[in-house]
Enzyme design. Structure first.
Site, mmCIF file in Angstrom:
data_model
loop_
_atom_site.group_PDB
_atom_site.id
_atom_site.type_symbol
_atom_site.label_atom_id
_atom_site.label_comp_id
_atom_site.label_asym_id
_atom_site.label_seq_id
_atom_site.Cartn_x
_atom_site.Cartn_y
_atom_site.Cartn_z
ATOM 1 N N GLU A 1 54.421 44.453 38.095
ATOM 2 C CA GLU A 1 54.778 43.490 37.046
ATOM 3 C C GLU A 1 55.364 44.140 35.810
ATOM 4 O OE1 GLU A 1 50.955 40.936 38.124
ATOM 5 O OE2 GLU A 1 51.358 43.045 38.286
ATOM 6 N N ASP B 1 49.439 42.522 40.449
ATOM 7 C CA ASP B 1 47.993 42.578 40.177
ATOM 8 C C ASP B 1 47.147 42.005 41.322
ATOM 9 O OD1 ASP B 1 48.331 43.828 37.776
ATOM 10 O OD2 ASP B 1 48.054 42.054 36.537
ATOM 11 N N ASP C 1 44.975 39.752 42.024
ATOM 12 C CA ASP C 1 44.295 38.463 41.884
ATOM 13 C C ASP C 1 45.242 37.356 42.317
ATOM 14 O OD1 ASP C 1 46.130 38.329 39.836
ATOM 15 O OD2 ASP C 1 44.669 38.366 38.213
ATOM 16 N N GLU D 1 47.000 35.261 40.668
ATOM 17 C CA GLU D 1 48.264 35.231 39.915
ATOM 18 C C GLU D 1 49.211 36.307 40.439
ATOM 19 O OE1 GLU D 1 50.143 32.823 37.271
ATOM 20 O OE2 GLU D 1 47.975 32.753 37.573
ATOM 21 N N TYR E 1 40.677 47.141 37.077
ATOM 22 C CA TYR E 1 41.325 45.860 36.787
ATOM 23 C C TYR E 1 40.454 44.991 35.882
ATOM 24 C CZ TYR E 1 44.240 41.774 37.420
ATOM 25 O OH TYR E 1 45.067 40.707 37.191
ATOM 26 N N ARG F 1 40.517 41.636 35.124
ATOM 27 C CA ARG F 1 40.188 40.214 35.376
ATOM 28 C C ARG F 1 39.276 40.132 36.595
ATOM 29 N NH1 ARG F 1 45.473 40.440 33.741
ATOM 30 N NH2 ARG F 1 45.853 39.393 31.740
ATOM 31 N N HIS G 1 37.075 42.591 43.831
ATOM 32 C CA HIS G 1 37.274 43.534 42.732
ATOM 33 C C HIS G 1 35.948 44.203 42.392
ATOM 34 C CE1 HIS G 1 40.674 40.698 41.232
ATOM 35 N NE2 HIS G 1 40.978 41.319 42.348
#
Length: 686
Positions: free
Chosen positions: A9, A82, A84, A86, A300, A302, A346
């Site tokens: 990203e 990432d 997750d 998203e 990470y 989140r 995670h």
């Protein structure tokens, strides 16, 4: 030579990963999402079974052209966004936009940006997890449906620049409900009584607190009651009736999740949730550390998992044994079941390298980055250590038919507190080593103190995040943007850490509760979150969720088109004359609340603050009390003659005086209460 392309990203992440891979790898950044629903319309084809209409985000054309060139040169493409929902969605959109062939493109994820993690992820490349994508897609569509269906309706019907959101409107309601509780709270008087006792063999007096009897566990409720007890005990003889010695442990904290990191950073560093996430993102993506190059310093950010990898756990324990001693290393990791499956893949938030202590990296970090890294490092290392241990003693004294109690503790082993210190409870007494049940005790004097019960505190960002998590509203990635949105809309303001509702926030919440009760219902929103989780684990299809949600929303919007007619506010004419053109000024509603404006706009653009009178005279100077606002928008009551007159009250004052002390009475729920807390006069309004 075979060429590999890795797409991430952010440029910072690309820079960090590039140094871990060889010359036959090119690493480029998509700068976040490349496709989204259009801003100009709903972007969901309701008639065609809710198919989303994605378009390329404006301004991404040149970037996509560059990515297509890189794709053509590559033999293998790795999508490393990432780890997750998203990130999974961004990878999916990239495959669609860049028309990637499934045979040459793969998805890779890593929880930390380290050489081992990145290289290991390439060996475990997989297909895109469409369930994760569907979960993100559903969340985005539900948010869009709520925002695009309700916001224009509020704008058109109520004639104000209002907006609504699936999570933000619930968060606003939670804050408003707390404000209502605080405003309606009526304090109750109570007293505490401490006695100072001289114990045989002890130099310092022993301070012990009065204990209500086992049959009547109520607090002392009045001064008369406390005086009665003191008179009865004036000449009483006291003895030690019970001594309990023991040991207690203070367990180490669990490593950080997104929520607990935001809470602790707010509490100890005074960081907003958005600032914490921005800094954590930098620590995750990579920092240029002197002597180590660009490396990701934390895992990470989140996550709602407290799990730690076996490798990281073993390394941390080895580090603790080497640097603090074997007694400080906990034997086994504490197992705690995680009720949520979401993001349990995670780990908790931890440093990527335990041996990179805060002291080592301090020179390479800005002050705030260092403070956040130090907090994460200390919390993680502390979580792998042994509990702190305390010797405790509890003593009960008896005399005149009444009991007093005191306790004290002394740390005998600091354990995890050697690294991660927390606020210690203050002890009024030192450890009483020599006291026994035969020790003689003499009462010296009393310390009576008057108190009033307190309402629940105003929400802070930290306590709101904790409440949202406990209620199952939103997920780790949504807490910060939700709070940022309602602050930006000026529905709430932040003063000295506390969050207060503004006048505009009260209006929006009132309308949402009346017209869209399910949207702002806490249980409904929490159930919707659990459905999104089921989409993620593949047990519910995303279209089932959307198909069930939209008809109810559509019905509520249609009903609101009629019901909102009743609360449409026309411009209210006043007797205040515009000094520029002579017209009677009108009351308008703007982003910051009510104001006076000339009805001759746009020819006359004169505006001025609106001071709304409440029909009560100022108790100090006799002029009118008006509703005012602080600089940030919080409502209070003050004199129209401010600043000459200093009268102000957070609660609405009345024109009635307290019969006990003469001070003004204020409204608290359905009661009138004396504005002087020490007076305590209350009368229920009928």
């Amino acid at each position: 030579m075979r060429m590999n392309l890795v797409i991430v990203e952010s440029p910072a992440k690309a820079k960090t990963i590039k140094k871990f891979l060889g010359a036959n790898y090119e690493v480029v950044a998509s700068n976040g999402h490349v496709r989204d629903l259009p801003k100009s319309q709903l972007g969901i084809d309701i008639e065609n079974d809710f198919e989303p209409k994605y378009i390329t985000i404006r301004g991404k054309g040149d970037l996509l052209a560059k990515l297509r060139k890189e794709v053509k040169k590559a033999d293998k493409i790795y999508l490393a966004t990432d780890p997750d929902r998203e990130g999974e969605a961004i990878s999916w959109h990239l495959t669609k936009t860049l028309k990637l062939d499934e045979k040459v493109s793969s998805r890779i994820t890593f929880n930390e940006i380290t050489k081992n993690a990145v290289k290991s992820s390439i060996k475990q490349a997989r297909e895109i997890d469409i369930n994760l994508v569907d979960s993100q897609q559903t969340r985005r569509m539900l948010d869009r449906m709520v925002g695009y269906s309700i916001s224009p309706l509020l704008w058109a019907k109520v004639k104000r620049g209002l907006s609504a959101g699936r999570v933000q409107s619930v968060a606003l309601r939670i804050i408003c409900d707390r404000e209502d509780e605080i405003n309606a709270f009526v304090p109750e008087e109570y007293w505490t009584l401490e006695g100072n006792f001289q114990v045989e063999g002890e130099k310092k007096p022993l301070v012990a607190r009065f204990m209500p009897s086992s049959t009547d566990k109520k607090n002392i409720s009045s001064e008369e009651e406390v005086n009665k007890i003191m008179n009865e005990l004036k000449n009483a003889k006291f003895k030690v009736s019970e001594i309990k010695r023991g040991e207690r442990q203070k367990k180490p904290p669990l490593p950080f999740t997104t929520s607990t990191l935001q809470q602790e950073a707010a509490k100890t560093l005074n960081f907003s949730t958005s600032k914490t996430m921005r800094l954590a993102q930098q620590l995750y993506e990579g920092i240029d550390v002197k002597g180590h190059g660009t490396i990701g310093l934390i895992t990470y950010l989140r996550t709602d998992s407290i799990r730690i990898s076996e490798e990281a756990d073993a390394f941390a324990r080895e580090f603790i044994e080497k640097n603090y001693g074997v007694n400080y290393k906990s034997d086994t990791e504490e197992k705690k079941s995680n009720s949520k499956k979401i993001q349990d893949a995670h780990e908790a938030i931890r440093p990527t390298y335990t041996d990179l202590t805060p002291v080592i990296v301090k020179e390479s970090l800005s002050r705030d980055l260092f403070r956040l890294y130090q907090l994460i490092w200390k919390r993680f290392v502390g979580s792998r250590m042994t509990p702190a241990r305390y010797e405790t003693i509890n003593v009960k004294l008896e005399g005149g038919g009444y009991k007093f109690s005191t306790s004290a503790s002394k740390m005998v082993f600091d354990g995890y507190l050697s690294v991660y210190s927390e606020e210690e409870e203050s002890e009024s007494n030192a450890m009483l080593k020599d006291i026994t049940e035969d020790s003689s005790v003499k009462l010296l004097d009393f310390n009576p103190a008057q108190h009033f019960t307190q309402p629940l505190p105003h929400y802070t960002e930290a306590s709101l995040v904790k409440t949202l998590e406990e209620l199952g509203i939103g997920r780790p990635s949504t807490y910060s943007p939700t709070i940022s949105t309602i602050l930006a809309r000026r529905y709430i303001v932040k003063e000295n850490k506390n969050l207060y509702v503004t006048e505009i926030g009260e209006v929006v919440n009132k309308i949402m509760k009346e017209a869209f009760p399910s949207i702002v219902d806490v249980n409904f929103t929490a159930n919707l979150e659990s459905l999104l989780d089921k989409v993620e684990d593949g047990s519910v299809t995303w279209k089932t969720v959307v198909r069930n949600f939209y008809p109810d929303l559509e019905e509520a919007v249609n009903n609101a088109k009629n019901s909102l007619e009743e609360i449409k506010i026309e411009d209210e004419k006043t007797d205040i004359i515009c000094e520029e053109c002579g017209r009677n000024m009108v009351i308008k509603y703007g982003p910051h609340g009510k104001f006076l404006a000339c009805p001759g706009f746009p020819e006359c653009r004169n505006t001025k603050p609106y001071l709304e009178k409440i029909g009560v005279s100022c108790p100090l100077c006799g002029k009118e009390v008006v509703i005012r606002k602080t600089k940030k928008g919080r409502k209070y009551y003050g004199c129209e003659n401010n600043p000459e007159c200093e009268f102000m009250s957070w609660q609405k004052p009345t024109d009635k005086k307290c019969p006990k002390c003469g001070n003004v009475l204020i409204e608290k729920g359905n009661s009138l209460v004396c504005s002087d807390d020490k007076c305590g006069f209350i009368v229920v309004n009928k």
